[in-house]
Design an enzyme around this catalytic site. Structure first.
Site, PDB file in Angstrom:
ATOM      1  N   HIS A  67       0.777  -1.160  -0.047  1.00  0.00           N
ATOM      2  CA  HIS A  67      -0.093  -0.085   0.035  1.00  0.00           C
ATOM      3  C   HIS A  67       0.663   1.284   0.056  1.00  0.00           C
ATOM      4  O   HIS A  67       0.650   2.198  -0.672  1.00  0.00           O
ATOM      5  CB  HIS A  67      -0.839   0.027   1.374  1.00  0.00           C
ATOM      6  CG  HIS A  67      -1.605   1.328   1.451  1.00  0.00           C
ATOM      7  ND1 HIS A  67      -3.222   1.243   1.133  1.00  0.00           N
ATOM      8  CD2 HIS A  67      -1.302   2.373   1.571  1.00  0.00           C
ATOM      9  CE1 HIS A  67      -3.324   2.408   1.279  1.00  0.00           C
ATOM     10  NE2 HIS A  67      -2.524   3.365   1.874  1.00  0.00           N
ATOM     11  N   GLU A  68       1.862   1.155   0.704  1.00  0.00           N
ATOM     12  CA  GLU A  68       2.748   2.241   1.016  1.00  0.00           C
ATOM     13  C   GLU A  68       3.493   2.628  -0.429  1.00  0.00           C
ATOM     14  O   GLU A  68       3.923   3.698  -0.647  1.00  0.00           O
ATOM     15  CB  GLU A  68       3.930   2.554   2.327  1.00  0.00           C
ATOM     16  CG  GLU A  68       2.873   2.487   3.437  1.00  0.00           C
ATOM     17  CD  GLU A  68       1.995   3.750   3.489  1.00  0.00           C
ATOM     18  OE1 GLU A  68       2.256   4.645   2.931  1.00  0.00           O
ATOM     19  OE2 GLU A  68       0.795   3.485   4.259  1.00  0.00           O
ATOM     20  N   HIS A  71       1.772   4.499  -2.842  1.00  0.00           N
ATOM     21  CA  HIS A  71       1.851   5.937  -2.480  1.00  0.00           C
ATOM     22  C   HIS A  71       3.141   6.545  -3.086  1.00  0.00           C
ATOM     23  O   HIS A  71       3.357   7.317  -3.880  1.00  0.00           O
ATOM     24  CB  HIS A  71       1.804   6.239  -1.062  1.00  0.00           C
ATOM     25  CG  HIS A  71       0.371   6.337  -0.529  1.00  0.00           C
ATOM     26  ND1 HIS A  71      -0.554   6.983  -1.052  1.00  0.00           N
ATOM     27  CD2 HIS A  71       0.133   5.609   0.439  1.00  0.00           C
ATOM     28  CE1 HIS A  71      -1.890   6.574  -0.424  1.00  0.00           C
ATOM     29  NE2 HIS A  71      -1.154   5.791   0.645  1.00  0.00           N
TER      30      HIS A  71
END
Length: 375
Positions: A67-68, A71
């Site tokens: 998920h990170e 980003h």
């Protein structure tokens, strides 16, 4: 949020874990092994439930890491430097250097993480639907599908610093074209959700005697404080926009040699040029910082025998910055250091020294210039 233990690099981006990660990892394993998996997969042994819990916890944090990375990789495409990714108590955080140039860039970076979580949630859920897979595997992937989709929904709550809060901020910024106004409105949404979670958690504790209420209230408290901190950071970022380290640093500072005694330092340098901190230079290269307070803490009778190198803060423990770095990034690094000072280097040599006080003065000066004139 810095990493206590660095694990490695993927696509050139460093990632690691903060010590607080161990707390929530152990909590998740215990909850899964003692309650969740015995309920969803009752026919399996206790040892199997523990093994399932450990695998599920690792895959869950791997999902957070992906998920990170969603980003981070999108931020890099937007031209923003990535300082690293850290897993910690409340999940994960990707640390950026620099600021978003447009509302569209902020939106694309903010939504990239939830899109990864959506893909992972659907992927695990589809595996759980396959007929004939072992019960232990089914239990793990079903939970991973559920938890990824649940976190997706929670993450999209319009409250900074959650992804939904950043999406809201970018939408407000795009709508009005006013970064400061968007920041304040988004922060108010975050505080509002924080108060709601705290109230809900207290109500659960009082009326249902549920321990989950304490966790919910704690989460609300975190969101309340994080929204305030996020707003403060974004406003500071905006105020310092365009300023570089070279614009606020002290050039040609008073330097000291590591080999002189503390008595020589006090008599020849500190007596006539009093500063809180001095760069220490050896053979033309910076080797650390000498805080005056460290010298003052040495008994006067030892000044003749102790040398500067006995008191200095070594270079490895000092923030080292480039002249072209953004001032807001320098502020973030200096705020995490003990002394609030950093060295500025250029082409391997010392270019200057910078402190949080220098940045605070620059910030105050910009705020005064931008304040409306009184009539």
């Amino acid at each position: 949020m810095g990493s206590s233990v660095r694990i490695g690099r993927i696509a050139g981006i460093e990632f690691g874990v903060n010590w607080s990660w161990l707390v929530v990892f152990a909590l998740i394993v215990w909850t899964l092994a003692s309650a969740i998996f015995p309920s969803t997969n009752p026919g399996l042994s206790k040892g199997t439930h523990i093994a399932m819990a450990i695998v599920a916890a690792f895959l869950f944090f791997s999902s957070l890491l992906l998920h990170e990375f969603g980003h981070a990789l999108q931020a890099r495409r937007e031209g923003i430097e990535i300082d690293g990714i850290t897993l910690w108590l409340f999940g994960g955080v990707a640390r950026f250097k620099g600021s978003f140039k447009t509302a569209g860039a902020e939106f694309r970076v903010a939504i990239a993480g939830p899109l990864v979580s959506l893909a992972l949630g659907v992927f695990f859920a589809l595996i759980a639907l396959i007929n004939g897979i072992p019960s232990a595997v089914d239990g793990v992937v079903a939970w991973l599908g559920y938890i990824n989709l649940s976190l997706l929904v929670f993450n999209l709550i319009p409250a900074p610093p959650l992804d939904g809060g950043r999406v809201l901020h970018s939408a407000l910024w795009q709508w009005r074209g006013d970064f400061v106004w968007a920041t304040r409105v988004a922060a108010n949404f975050g505080r509002g959700f924080g108060y709601l979670l705290i109230a809900g958690g207290i109500a659960m504790l009082i009326f249902e005697s549920s321990f989950s209420g304490a966790w919910l209230a704690f989460l609300g408290w975190f969101l309340l404080n994080a929204a305030t901190a996020e707003a403060r950071y974004l406003l500071t970022q905006q105020a310092l926009s365009g300023l570089r380290v070279r614009d606020v640093m002290t050039s040609d500072p008073v330097v000291v040699s590591p080999d002189i005694t503390l008595a020589e330092f006090m008599d020849t340098i500190a007596f006539s040029q009093r500063h809180t901190t001095y760069p220490v230079v050896e053979n033309g290269k910076a080797v650390g910082l000498l805080p005056f307070r460290c010298v003052a803490n040495v008994p006067r009778g030892e000044w003749e025998v102790k040398r500067v190198r006995d008191c200095l803060i070594p270079l490895d423990d000092v923030p080292v910055l480039g002249e072209g770095e953004e001032a807001v990034d320098a502020l973030a690094e200096l705020s995490q250091s003990d002394g609030g000072h950093g060295l500025v280097v250029s082409n391997g040599g010392l270019a200057g020294i910078i402190s949080t006080s220098d940045l605070a003065r620059a910030l105050e000066a910009r705020r005064r210039r931008s304040a409306p004139a009184s009539v």
